[in-house]
Design a protein around this motif. Structure first.
Motif, PDB file in Angstrom:
ATOM      1  N   PRO A  65       0.815  -1.209   0.000  1.00 29.29           N
ATOM      2  CA  PRO A  65       0.000   0.000   0.000  1.00 29.29           C
ATOM      3  C   PRO A  65       0.854   1.266   0.000  1.00 29.29           C
ATOM      4  CG  PRO A  65       0.087  -0.883   2.214  1.00 29.29           C
ATOM      5  CD  PRO A  65       0.827  -1.853   1.328  1.00 29.29           C
ATOM      6  N   ASN A  66       0.412   2.225  -0.766  1.00 28.57           N
ATOM      7  CA  ASN A  66       1.068   3.518  -0.879  1.00 28.57           C
ATOM      8  C   ASN A  66      -0.010   4.589  -0.913  1.00 28.57           C
ATOM      9  OD1 ASN A  66       3.738   2.356  -1.365  1.00 28.57           O
ATOM     10  ND2 ASN A  66       2.881   1.742  -3.317  1.00 28.57           N
ATOM     11  N   ILE A  67       0.040   5.487   0.019  1.00 25.72           N
ATOM     12  CA  ILE A  67      -0.963   6.533   0.078  1.00 25.72           C
ATOM     13  C   ILE A  67      -0.382   7.836  -0.448  1.00 25.72           C
ATOM     14  CG2 ILE A  67      -2.495   7.872   1.580  1.00 25.72           C
ATOM     15  CD1 ILE A  67      -3.197   4.822   1.202  1.00 25.72           C
ATOM     16  N   ALA A  68      -1.048   8.400  -1.445  1.00 27.56           N
ATOM     17  CA  ALA A  68      -0.684   9.737  -1.922  1.00 27.56           C
ATOM     18  C   ALA A  68      -1.366  10.730  -1.000  1.00 27.56           C
ATOM     19  CB  ALA A  68      -1.140   9.949  -3.360  1.00 27.56           C
ATOM     20  N   VAL A  69      -0.597  11.667  -0.504  1.00 24.00           N
ATOM     21  CA  VAL A  69      -1.149  12.697   0.367  1.00 24.00           C
ATOM     22  C   VAL A  69      -1.104  14.020  -0.381  1.00 24.00           C
ATOM     23  CG1 VAL A  69      -0.936  13.917   2.558  1.00 24.00           C
ATOM     24  CG2 VAL A  69      -0.464  11.462   2.458  1.00 24.00           C
ATOM     25  N   PHE A  70      -2.293  14.601  -0.553  1.00 20.00           N
ATOM     26  CA  PHE A  70      -2.410  15.929  -1.148  1.00 20.00           C
ATOM     27  C   PHE A  70      -2.490  16.923   0.002  1.00 20.00           C
ATOM     28  CE2 PHE A  70      -5.091  13.560  -4.478  1.00 20.00           C
ATOM     29  CZ  PHE A  70      -3.974  13.211  -5.213  1.00 20.00           C
ATOM     30  N   CYS A  71      -1.610  17.931  -0.025  1.00 21.55           N
ATOM     31  CA  CYS A  71      -1.568  18.909   1.057  1.00 21.55           C
ATOM     32  C   CYS A  71      -0.706  20.087   0.628  1.00 21.55           C
ATOM     33  CB  CYS A  71      -1.021  18.276   2.327  1.00 21.55           C
ATOM     34  SG  CYS A  71       0.625  17.557   2.147  1.00 21.55           S
ATOM     35  N   GLY A  72      -0.658  21.087   1.471  1.00 27.13           N
ATOM     36  CA  GLY A  72       0.021  22.324   1.129  1.00 27.13           C
ATOM     37  C   GLY A  72       1.520  22.322   1.355  1.00 27.13           C
TER      38      GLY A  72
ATOM     39  N   LEU B 227      -5.005  16.486   3.225  1.00 19.12           N
ATOM     40  CA  LEU B 227      -4.749  17.287   4.412  1.00 19.12           C
ATOM     41  C   LEU B 227      -4.790  18.761   4.028  1.00 19.12           C
ATOM     42  CD1 LEU B 227      -3.801  14.440   5.374  1.00 19.12           C
ATOM     43  CD2 LEU B 227      -2.000  15.587   6.627  1.00 19.12           C
ATOM     44  N   PRO B 228      -4.737  19.670   4.996  1.00 18.67           N
ATOM     45  CA  PRO B 228      -4.842  21.092   4.672  1.00 18.67           C
ATOM     46  C   PRO B 228      -3.879  21.540   3.576  1.00 18.67           C
ATOM     47  CG  PRO B 228      -5.025  20.802   7.023  1.00 18.67           C
ATOM     48  CD  PRO B 228      -4.662  19.459   6.450  1.00 18.67           C
ATOM     49  N   GLY B 229      -4.413  22.364   2.708  1.00 16.32           N
ATOM     50  CA  GLY B 229      -3.636  22.915   1.609  1.00 16.32           C
ATOM     51  C   GLY B 229      -4.459  23.942   0.866  1.00 16.32           C
ATOM     52  N   GLY B 230      -3.954  24.409  -0.241  1.00 14.31           N
ATOM     53  CA  GLY B 230      -4.601  25.461  -1.001  1.00 14.31           C
ATOM     54  C   GLY B 230      -5.161  24.986  -2.331  1.00 14.31           C
ATOM     55  N   ILE B 231      -5.018  25.821  -3.335  1.00 10.25           N
ATOM     56  CA  ILE B 231      -5.605  25.556  -4.644  1.00 10.25           C
ATOM     57  C   ILE B 231      -5.039  24.283  -5.275  1.00 10.25           C
ATOM     58  CG2 ILE B 231      -5.778  26.431  -7.012  1.00 10.25           C
ATOM     59  CD1 ILE B 231      -6.067  29.233  -5.784  1.00 10.25           C
ATOM     60  N   GLY B 232      -3.743  24.063  -5.152  1.00 12.83           N
ATOM     61  CA  GLY B 232      -3.151  22.857  -5.714  1.00 12.83           C
ATOM     62  C   GLY B 232      -3.719  21.599  -5.081  1.00 12.83           C
TER      63      GLY B 232
ATOM     64  N   PHE C  77     -11.868  21.194   6.540  1.00  8.69           N
ATOM     65  CA  PHE C  77     -12.540  21.025   5.254  1.00  8.69           C
ATOM     66  C   PHE C  77     -14.064  21.158   5.323  1.00  8.69           C
ATOM     67  CE2 PHE C  77      -8.472  18.946   4.116  1.00  8.69           C
ATOM     68  CZ  PHE C  77      -8.190  19.664   2.957  1.00  8.69           C
ATOM     69  N   ASP C  78     -14.608  21.642   6.424  1.00  7.07           N
ATOM     70  CA  ASP C  78     -16.065  21.808   6.522  1.00  7.07           C
ATOM     71  C   ASP C  78     -16.647  22.587   5.342  1.00  7.07           C
ATOM     72  OD1 ASP C  78     -16.260  20.299   8.823  1.00  7.07           O
ATOM     73  OD2 ASP C  78     -16.495  22.019  10.173  1.00  7.07           O
ATOM     74  N   PRO C  79     -16.048  23.717   4.927  1.00  2.76           N
ATOM     75  CA  PRO C  79     -16.626  24.446   3.784  1.00  2.76           C
ATOM     76  C   PRO C  79     -16.661  23.616   2.494  1.00  2.76           C
ATOM     77  CG  PRO C  79     -15.142  25.878   4.995  1.00  2.76           C
ATOM     78  CD  PRO C  79     -14.948  24.478   5.546  1.00  2.76           C
ATOM     79  N   LEU C  80     -15.612  22.843   2.238  1.00  2.00           N
ATOM     80  CA  LEU C  80     -15.574  21.996   1.042  1.00  2.00           C
ATOM     81  C   LEU C  80     -16.633  20.907   1.124  1.00  2.00           C
ATOM     82  CD1 LEU C  80     -14.305  20.982  -1.622  1.00  2.00           C
ATOM     83  CD2 LEU C  80     -12.709  19.657  -0.215  1.00  2.00           C
ATOM     84  N   LEU C  81     -16.739  20.265   2.264  1.00  2.00           N
ATOM     85  CA  LEU C  81     -17.713  19.195   2.427  1.00  2.00           C
ATOM     86  C   LEU C  81     -19.139  19.725   2.320  1.00  2.00           C
ATOM     87  CD1 LEU C  81     -15.873  17.298   5.292  1.00  2.00           C
ATOM     88  CD2 LEU C  81     -15.958  16.669   2.872  1.00  2.00           C
ATOM     89  N   ASN C  82     -19.365  20.925   2.846  1.00  2.00           N
ATOM     90  CA  ASN C  82     -20.684  21.562   2.702  1.00  2.00           C
ATOM     91  C   ASN C  82     -20.991  21.861   1.239  1.00  2.00           C
ATOM     92  OD1 ASN C  82     -21.245  21.478   5.451  1.00  2.00           O
ATOM     93  ND2 ASN C  82     -20.353  23.494   5.829  1.00  2.00           N
ATOM     94  N   LEU C  83     -19.989  22.299   0.487  1.00  2.00           N
ATOM     95  CA  LEU C  83     -20.188  22.562  -0.938  1.00  2.00           C
ATOM     96  C   LEU C  83     -20.545  21.270  -1.676  1.00  2.00           C
ATOM     97  CD1 LEU C  83     -20.107  24.310  -3.494  1.00  2.00           C
ATOM     98  CD2 LEU C  83     -17.641  23.874  -3.591  1.00  2.00           C
ATOM     99  N   LEU C  84     -19.866  20.180  -1.361  1.00  2.00           N
ATOM    100  CA  LEU C  84     -20.177  18.906  -2.009  1.00  2.00           C
ATOM    101  C   LEU C  84     -21.608  18.469  -1.688  1.00  2.00           C
ATOM    102  CD1 LEU C  84     -16.794  17.077  -1.407  1.00  2.00           C
ATOM    103  CD2 LEU C  84     -17.625  18.019  -3.574  1.00  2.00           C
TER     104      LEU C  84
END
Length: 193
Positions: free
Chosen positions: A9-16, A111-116, A146-153
């Motif tokens: 297993p290999n987890i890609a982590v997207f974050c800032g 995890l926390p990050g920006g536009i990327g 991520f509450d705002p993102l989850l609310n948007l979804l």
């Protein structure tokens, strides 16, 4: 050093590549990386040595896990990728970066990050929605980041632009251990006393 294979297993982590305003982002990222390593997972990341990205990689390294970074040559200096942790692949474009990360990963944590970060998670969600891959995606909503993102979804669902079964492709977790469980990583082995 352990080398990542495509069998995971290999987890890609997207974050800032920035630390954010709350110091807890870095501490949590480090703890998350360590949890990945303790569960036998390798890390696939953007090869940045700073911010949340650097903290995750350091956590995996401290836990003895395998690390593979993927960075476009244009970002190598900007994200202090001159001395990153792990095996590093330098690619020509962001598209090549994402394609290689997606291929190497068995699942994705956000995890926390920006536009990327948002770009990366939306793309893997789209790929899952279209059936181009079927890999778990977990938004790690530590302290409600991520509450705002989850609310948007959820809003997209109520407005008819996202089906409920498609929304279910996006899992959420508040803690590192829950996120790892959702990424189908085995629990760490605890030595008997």
């Amino acid at each position: 050093m352990t080398v990542i294979t495509e069998t995971g297993p290999n987890i890609a982590v997207f974050c800032g590549a920035r630390p954010g305003v709350h110091p807890d982002h870095l501490a949590f990222a480090h703890a998350f990386g360590r949890e990945l390593a303790l569960r036998g997972s390798g890390l696939v990341y953007g090869a940045g040595g700073v911010g949340v990205m650097g903290a995750v990689a350091q956590g995996v390294s401290d836990g003895g896990g395998a690390i593979t970074g993927v960075v476009p040559s244009a970002l190598r200096e900007r994200e202090r990728s001159d001395d990153p942790l792990g095996t590093i692949h330098v690619v020509a474009t962001m598209h090549e970066r994402k394609a290689l990360m997606y291929r190497l990963a068995t699942g994705f944590a956000v995890l926390p990050g920006g536009i990327g970060t948002l770009d990366e998670v939306m793309e893997v969600l789209t790929w899952n929605q279209l059936g181009l891959m079927a890999k778990p995606v977990v938004v790690v909503n530590h302290e409600g980041f991520f509450d705002p993102l989850l609310n948007l979804l959820d809003h997209l669902v109520t407005q008819g632009f996202l089906a409920r079964h498609e929304r279910a492709l996006i899992q959420t977790a508040d803690a590192a251990d829950d996120a790892c469980d959702r990424l189908c990583l085995r629990a760490p082995v605890v030595a008997a006393a």
